[in-house]
Design a protein around this motif. Structure first.
Motif, PDB file in Angstrom:
ATOM      1  N   ILE A 255      26.514  28.950  22.616  1.00 42.06           N
ATOM      2  CA  ILE A 255      26.041  28.729  23.988  1.00 42.06           C
ATOM      3  C   ILE A 255      27.019  29.338  24.991  1.00 42.06           C
ATOM      4  CG2 ILE A 255      25.583  26.955  25.746  1.00 42.06           C
ATOM      5  CD1 ILE A 255      23.336  27.159  23.684  1.00 42.06           C
ATOM      6  N   GLU A 256      28.309  29.134  24.775  1.00 40.37           N
ATOM      7  CA  GLU A 256      29.308  29.673  25.702  1.00 40.37           C
ATOM      8  C   GLU A 256      29.327  31.205  25.665  1.00 40.37           C
ATOM      9  OE1 GLU A 256      32.313  29.921  28.593  1.00 40.37           O
ATOM     10  OE2 GLU A 256      30.743  28.479  28.152  1.00 40.37           O
TER      11      GLU A 256
ATOM     12  N   ARG B 175      26.347  32.406  27.623  1.00 44.09           N
ATOM     13  CA  ARG B 175      26.575  32.232  29.066  1.00 44.09           C
ATOM     14  C   ARG B 175      27.446  33.359  29.613  1.00 44.09           C
ATOM     15  NH1 ARG B 175      30.117  30.894  32.580  1.00 44.09           N
ATOM     16  NH2 ARG B 175      31.750  30.532  31.062  1.00 44.09           N
TER      17      ARG B 175
ATOM     18  N   ILE C 169      19.423  30.482  28.477  1.00 46.34           N
ATOM     19  CA  ILE C 169      19.119  29.644  27.321  1.00 46.34           C
ATOM     20  C   ILE C 169      17.782  28.951  27.591  1.00 46.34           C
ATOM     21  CG2 ILE C 169      19.882  27.733  25.850  1.00 46.34           C
ATOM     22  CD1 ILE C 169      21.875  30.061  25.869  1.00 46.34           C
TER      23      ILE C 169
ATOM     24  N   ALA D 234      22.961  26.926  30.203  1.00 45.83           N
ATOM     25  CA  ALA D 234      23.996  26.671  29.185  1.00 45.83           C
ATOM     26  C   ALA D 234      24.464  25.218  29.287  1.00 45.83           C
ATOM     27  CB  ALA D 234      25.166  27.625  29.368  1.00 45.83           C
TER      28      ALA D 234
ATOM     29  N   THR E 108      23.767  22.330  26.444  1.00 43.15           N
ATOM     30  CA  THR E 108      24.956  21.671  25.899  1.00 43.15           C
ATOM     31  C   THR E 108      24.865  20.161  26.042  1.00 43.15           C
ATOM     32  OG1 THR E 108      26.359  23.589  26.319  1.00 43.15           O
ATOM     33  CG2 THR E 108      27.464  21.461  26.148  1.00 43.15           C
TER      34      THR E 108
END
Length: 174
Positions: free
Chosen positions: A35-36, A39, A45, A85, A89
């Motif tokens: 995810i990071e 981003r 996302i 993101a 998360t």
């Protein structure tokens, strides 16, 4: 041929991915890193869900999902990527903290029960599918009726001018 958006991720993360049909999934321990990375690469996302993937079939825990909200009116792409993101998360962390994923899979899928009975380590087959999206224009606020009429009037004027100019073009000799 269109680009596969997942291929924009770092090779090290792609090598950790597991394909489930046309979707890409990662292990729980790799989720936040993916995810990071997305981003930072300005990939939106869309979200995803939990699956158990076996050679014999896929068990989709569709109720354990982390779908994000669509791009908002006036929201720029970078803010959208950062927001989605964060949303994905937070939802992922809630699922991990509050749900017993393996128990839910065992309670809902005969295939998962059979695999466990055959000595398969279920954790090795649990995936977190992530769907990404490329940059797209942000939606704009709808215009009011006065603005719509002005736009239609401009379109009519442009069409009228084009038709007038069409008559002024030299004719081909016969």
């Amino acid at each position: 041929m269109s680009e596969i958006i997942e291929h924009r991720l770092p090779v090290a993360l792609l090598e950790k991915s597991i394909q489930s049909g046309s979707e890409y999934g990662w292990r729980q321990d790799d989720f936040l890193e993916v995810i990071e990375a997305a981003r930072k690469l300005q990939m939106g996302i869309e979200g995803g869900l939990v699956q158990y993937v076996f050679d014999e079939g896929t068990c989709e825990l569709y109720w354990l999902h982390y779908y994000t909200e669509d791009i908002k009116i006036g929201e720029n792409w970078i803010n959208y990527c950062n927001r989605t993101a964060k949303e994905a998360t937070e939802m992922f962390q809630q699922i991990i903290a509050k749900r017993n994923i393996e128990k839910e899979a065992l309670d809902n899928f005969t295939l998962v029960k059979q695999q466990q009975e055959n000595g398969v380590v279920l954790e090795n087959h649990k995936l977190f599918i992530i769907s990404f999206e490329d940059k797209k224009p942000a939606p704009v606020a709808p215009i009011n009726e006065k603005e719509k009429e002005k736009e239609r009037s401009r379109d009519r004027d442009r069409d009228r001018d084009r038709d007038r100019n069409r008559d002024r073009r030299p004719k081909k000799p016969r």
